[in-house]
Design an enzyme around this catalytic site. Structure first.
Site, mmCIF file in Angstrom:
data_model
loop_
_atom_site.group_PDB
_atom_site.id
_atom_site.type_symbol
_atom_site.label_atom_id
_atom_site.label_comp_id
_atom_site.label_asym_id
_atom_site.label_seq_id
_atom_site.Cartn_x
_atom_site.Cartn_y
_atom_site.Cartn_z
ATOM 1 C CG HIS A 148 0.978 23.731 14.262
ATOM 2 N ND1 HIS A 148 1.434 24.113 15.495
ATOM 3 C CD2 HIS A 148 0.367 22.537 14.453
ATOM 4 C CE1 HIS A 148 1.120 23.193 16.399
ATOM 5 N NE2 HIS A 148 0.460 22.219 15.790
ATOM 6 C CD GLU A 198 2.518 25.766 20.749
ATOM 7 O OE1 GLU A 198 1.878 24.733 20.558
ATOM 8 O OE2 GLU A 198 3.524 26.082 20.074
ATOM 9 C CB SER A 218 10.411 22.463 30.078
ATOM 10 O OG SER A 218 11.665 22.424 29.424
ATOM 11 C CG HIS A 266 4.634 22.787 22.755
ATOM 12 N ND1 HIS A 266 5.402 21.695 23.094
ATOM 13 C CD2 HIS A 266 4.623 22.829 21.399
ATOM 14 C CE1 HIS A 266 5.843 21.118 21.984
ATOM 15 N NE2 HIS A 266 5.383 21.793 20.947
ATOM 16 C CG HIS A 271 0.399 19.599 20.911
ATOM 17 N ND1 HIS A 271 1.077 20.789 20.795
ATOM 18 C CD2 HIS A 271 -0.159 19.376 19.695
ATOM 19 C CE1 HIS A 271 0.939 21.262 19.566
ATOM 20 N NE2 HIS A 271 0.187 20.437 18.884
ATOM 21 C CD GLU A 304 2.303 14.657 18.389
ATOM 22 O OE1 GLU A 304 2.687 15.580 19.149
ATOM 23 O OE2 GLU A 304 2.298 14.758 17.152
ATOM 24 C CG ASP A 354 -0.800 18.595 13.860
ATOM 25 O OD1 ASP A 354 -0.555 19.759 14.216
ATOM 26 O OD2 ASP A 354 -0.359 17.600 14.459
HETATM 27 C C1 BEZ Z 1 11.069 23.128 26.063
HETATM 28 O O1 BEZ Z 1 11.039 24.371 26.128
HETATM 29 O O2 BEZ Z 1 11.241 22.425 27.026
HETATM 30 C C2 BEZ Z 1 10.831 22.434 24.742
HETATM 31 C C3 BEZ Z 1 10.669 23.177 23.580
HETATM 32 C C4 BEZ Z 1 10.480 22.529 22.375
HETATM 33 C C5 BEZ Z 1 10.431 21.138 22.332
HETATM 34 C C6 BEZ Z 1 10.597 20.413 23.495
HETATM 35 C C7 BEZ Z 1 10.818 21.066 24.694
HETATM 36 FE FE FE2 Z 2 -0.086 20.275 16.597
#
Ligand code: BEZ
Ligand code: FE2
Length: 404
Positions: free
Chosen positions: A64, A142, A146, A181, A208, A211, A307
């Site tokens: 990254h 990326e 959610s 992600h 990912h 992890e 990473d």
């Molecule tokens: C999400 O968009 O849900 C999210 C973004 C960053 C870290 C964890 C969750």
């Molecule tokens: Fe990573």
């Protein structure tokens, strides 16, 4: 045409003496030096220093660059406090990370022998640098998000970044690619759209996956440290997917899964069955308290990657290999050294669908030359001596041109 002669060539995990390689932008022949000189009498002859090994250029599959400004901002030791610190310091870290800084880190990789890297890009801010560096770059746009409410908007932004990476100048060595992600941060609807897009365009795909122990607990039970995190930052207390559902989304398209430290033997067997590969990041896993990936049990190709500097102290691939030797202290060291060199060459090339990673006719002429401090007393230990004695390579070629 150029002909490169060195004491050893690394071919199929062996160190072969008395061979040379003839190349332009691609490898044209691998044979005895006298035969190549006869075949290409006008070629430029390059003789490496004594005790040099020609390796295919090394491949760092997962980095990254956008987080290169981190030195002490992010909290190491345990995954959730680290993720909290990412949320807290992300904006400052992005602001402090300019092109000069990213360019410097790409140069550090180059000097350590990295001729190709996989850049995981959250915002697209490193695209210009990735176009300018001499290395081949698999540019992983990326996808994150959610929350179903914002999913379309985030997907639209992601598509714009994919398009930008597809319209790079022909002189750059960029391959557009897609990164998911993680299972906890990407809604299944947009996940499926992104996997379909990767498949339609035959773009490398990465994610990912498992992890941390906290991630596993959240996905399995909706409990643990992620619960407070999602309540605090996203006003929700249920995961958007399960481990099984997430894995099935990739069933028809081989993917490079990063970390997998907390995957069960059954899950790892499933990854192998579907033709997936793994990116193993030993220092990142150790620094974030995620545990050790049991590489001795893996039955699939895996890469070894740094990473980002968000969870590491350097992007030097030899630093990573030395850390891997220490982390996996139960594996016989000569065997492990050989395995690790395969991980950063042919396994990594397979994972990222590249035409390099081995010294074979038709492959890209990408070479990293490692010069040992003296004649190795026992040739069967060259892999280990290469890892222990190398901080920087002595010469480096990409597409047949010399950059170190
Ligand atoms: C999400 O968009 O849900 C999210 C973004 C960053 C870290 C964890 C969750
Ligand atoms: Fe990573």
């Amino acid at each position: 045409m150029k002909i490169l002669i060195a004491d050893y060539l690394y071919i199929d995990g062996q160190f072969i003496q008395n061979l040379a390689v003839a190349f332009d932008s691609h490898i044209q022949a691998v044979d005895l030096p006298e035969k190549l000189l006869e075949q290409y009498p006008d070629a430029t002859l390059i003789r490496a220093e004594p005790y040099t090994v020609i390796y295919p250029g090394f491949i760092n599959t997962h980095v990254h660059l956008e987080f290169s400004a981190n030195k002490t901002s992010l909290k190491y030791g345990s995954f959730m406090p680290w993720l909290d610190s990412v949320i807290e310091h992300r904006d400052d870290l992005m602001k402090d990370c300019d092109n000069a800084m990213m360019r410097h880190e790409c140069d550090q990789m180059l000097r350590s022998g990295v001729t190709t890297f996989g850049a995981i890009s959250s915002f697209g801010t490193e695209l210009q640098i990735c176009e300018e560096v001499p290395q081949r770059v698999v540019f992983f746009n990326e996808l994150i998000g959610s929350n179903a409410q914002y999913a379309d908007m985030l997907y639209g932004d992601f598509l714009e970044r994919v398009k930008a990476s597809q319209s790079c100048d022909d002189s750059s060595l960029i391959t557009p690619a897609i990164a998911i992600h993680s299972p906890y941060s990407v809604h299944p609807i947009i996940l499926q759209r992104a996997v379909t897009l990767a498949k339609q365009n035959q773009m490398p795909l990465s994610a990912h996956f498992l992890e941390s122990q906290a991630e596993r607990e959240w996905l399995e039970k909706g409990e643990g440290e992620f619960k407070a995190f999602f309540e605090k930052f996203f006003n929700t207390s249920t995961p958007v997917t399960t481990i099984e559902e997430f894995l099935h989304a990739f069933d028809t398209y081989p993917t490079h899964f990063t970390h997998c430290v907390q995957a069960t033997e059954d899950e790892l067997a499933y990854l192998a069955q579907k033709g997936h590969t793994i990116a193993h990041c030993p220092r990142s896993n150790r620094y974030l308290g995620c545990g050790r990936l049991a590489i001795e049990k893996l039955e699939l190709p895996f890469s070894v990657a740094t990473d980002g500097l968000s969870s590491n102290d350097s992007l030097n691939i030899f630093d990573e290999l030395r850390a891997a030797l220490m982390l996996h202290n139960d594996i016989e060291i000569q065997q492990l050294a050989l395995q690790l060199l395969k991980n950063v060459t042919s396994d990594a090339a397979q994972a990222l669908r590249l035409n390099n990673g081995s010294l074979k006719v038709g492959k890209d002429a990408d070479f990293a030359l490692v010069t040992l401090p003296e004649l190795p007393k026992r040739p069967e230990e060259i892999a280990l001596w290469s890892i222990l004695h190398t901080k920087e390579v002595s010469k480096l070629y990409i597409a047949g041109e010399q950059y170190v």
